[in-house]
Design a protein around this motif. Structure first.
Motif, short mmCIF file in Angstrom:
data_model
loop_
_atom_site.label_atom_id
_atom_site.label_comp_id
_atom_site.label_asym_id
_atom_site.label_seq_id
_atom_site.Cartn_x
_atom_site.Cartn_y
_atom_site.Cartn_z
N UNK A 1 24.04 -13.32 54.10
CA UNK A 1 23.69 -12.15 53.28
C UNK A 1 22.68 -12.52 52.21
N UNK A 2 21.85 -11.55 51.85
CA UNK A 2 20.98 -11.69 50.70
C UNK A 2 21.82 -11.50 49.44
N UNK A 3 21.32 -12.02 48.31
CA UNK A 3 22.01 -11.79 47.03
C UNK A 3 21.69 -10.39 46.53
N UNK A 4 22.64 -9.49 46.68
CA UNK A 4 22.46 -8.10 46.24
C UNK A 4 23.71 -7.70 45.48
N UNK A 5 23.55 -7.03 44.35
CA UNK A 5 24.74 -6.55 43.63
C UNK A 5 25.43 -5.46 44.45
N UNK A 6 26.74 -5.33 44.28
CA UNK A 6 27.51 -4.35 45.07
C UNK A 6 26.94 -2.95 44.89
N UNK A 7 26.51 -2.62 43.68
CA UNK A 7 26.02 -1.25 43.46
C UNK A 7 24.71 -0.98 44.22
N UNK B 1 29.05 -10.10 48.03
CA UNK B 1 30.40 -9.56 48.22
C UNK B 1 30.73 -9.26 49.67
N UNK B 2 29.75 -8.78 50.42
CA UNK B 2 30.02 -8.43 51.82
C UNK B 2 30.27 -9.67 52.67
N UNK B 3 29.49 -10.73 52.41
CA UNK B 3 29.75 -12.00 53.11
C UNK B 3 31.15 -12.52 52.74
N UNK B 4 31.44 -12.51 51.44
CA UNK B 4 32.74 -13.00 50.95
C UNK B 4 33.89 -12.22 51.59
N UNK B 5 33.74 -10.89 51.62
CA UNK B 5 34.82 -10.05 52.17
C UNK B 5 35.01 -10.32 53.66
N UNK B 6 33.90 -10.55 54.37
CA UNK B 6 34.03 -10.84 55.82
C UNK B 6 34.79 -12.15 56.01
N UNK B 7 34.52 -13.12 55.13
CA UNK B 7 35.18 -14.43 55.27
C UNK B 7 36.63 -14.37 54.79
N UNK B 8 36.92 -13.50 53.80
CA UNK B 8 38.31 -13.30 53.37
C UNK B 8 39.11 -12.65 54.49
#
Ligand SMILES: NC(=O)c1ccc[n+]([C@@H]2O[C@H](COP(=O)([O-])OP(=O)(O)OC[C@H]3O[C@@H](n4cnc5c(N)ncnc54)[C@H](OP(=O)(O)O)[C@@H]3O)[C@@H](O)[C@H]2O)c1
Length: 253
Positions: A94-100, A161-168
């Protein structure tokens, strides 16, 4: 030769960590099948590993597509008659993008390959492993799946966050699979890599991360592969539902 006579599938085995894992499994006697979307990369990886004497074949398959996954697993069973090891390694980053600012399509892209891909591949091999009354599944998760941020995130900054959530999600799925498959003598574990610098990692990224690592260096693909092969081997036969951290002490969990 820990894996002599065994059949192993490494998803995303054409590049990076997956290629190193595939190579080491082949060096230790396994017949290895790798997959990915790019056939040229698969051809290059198989040639490299065959030149070193490894038994390896490649199948072009997208882990986010159930039809591709089913066809791949059916082909492996048809060719080899068994599947001893599944390493769920394929992922997109994922690119570094804020959740908003994160687009829904980008959220879906990460979830579909990283999390749904693990579900589809595990689901497809389970029947064969149950028939054999044995199997090892190792899922590649990440430090980020435990922390909700990348190693070098700063307060208020983007976390991927999206990468983290996929790995969680993979951590939870690993435990669900382990619980359901334990009566069938199938071990399911995960490797949570962090602070790893595969070939080609930019120097500035290394300089940013190394001060955050108690062991004072970034990990190598071989560090991650060693933990993965341990979990794929009989040496870990009484371990299931566990996530092994390979992060130089960045997170002591
Ligand atoms: N590198 C790190 O620092 C690090 C740290 C923690 C965890 N991890 C985890 O370790 C694993 C490997 O990472 P890496 O750095 O080696 O990645 P990489 O070099 O980008 O390789 C990813 C592999 O996955 C394949 N892939 C991607 N999407 C796919 C899809 N939809 N279907 C099938 N194959 C697909 C790629 O091939 P194609 O593009 O040709 O499909 C490639 O073979 C990942 O699960 C990653 O999350 C890596």
């Amino acid at each position: 030769m820990r894996f002599k006579g065994q059949v192993a599938i490494v998803t995303g085995g054409s590049k990076g960590l997956g290629k190193v894992i595939a190579k080491q499994l082949a060096q230790e006697g396994a017949s290895v099948v790798i997959n990915g979307r790019d056939m040229n990369a698969l051809d290059e990886a198989t040639q490299e590993i065959r030149q070193e004497g490894g038994r390896i074949t490649a199948i072009q398959a997208d882990v986010s597509k159930s039809g591709d996954v089913k066809a791949m697993i059916d082909k492996v069973v048809e060719d080899y008659g068994r599947i001893d090891i599944l390493i769920n390694n394929a992922a997109v980053f994922a690119e570094s993008v804020r959740i908003m600012d994160l687009e829904e399509e980008e959220w879906d892209r990460l979830m579909t390959t990283n999390l749904k891909g693990v579900f589809l591949c595990a689901k497809a091999v389970i029947k064969q492993m149950i028939k054999q009354k044995s199997g090892k599944i190792v899922n590649m998760t990440s430090f980020t799946g435990k922390t909700g941020r990348v190693v070098y995130s700063t307060f208020g900054g983007p976390t991927k966050a999206h990468y983290c959530a996929s790995k969680a999600g993979i951590i939870s799925l690993t435990k669900s699979l382990a619980y359901e498959l334990a009566p069938h003598n199938i071990n399911v574990n995960g490797v949570a890599a962090g602070s790893v610098a595969p070939e080609g990692t930019p120097e500035e990224k290394k300089e940013m991360i190394i001060p955050l690592v108690p062991l004072g260096r970034m990990g190598t693909s071989e560090d991650v592969s060693a933990a993965t092969l341990f979990l794929a081997s009989d040496e870990s036969s009484f371990i299931t539902g566990h996530i092994v951290d390979v992060n130089g002490g960045t997170l002591m969990d």
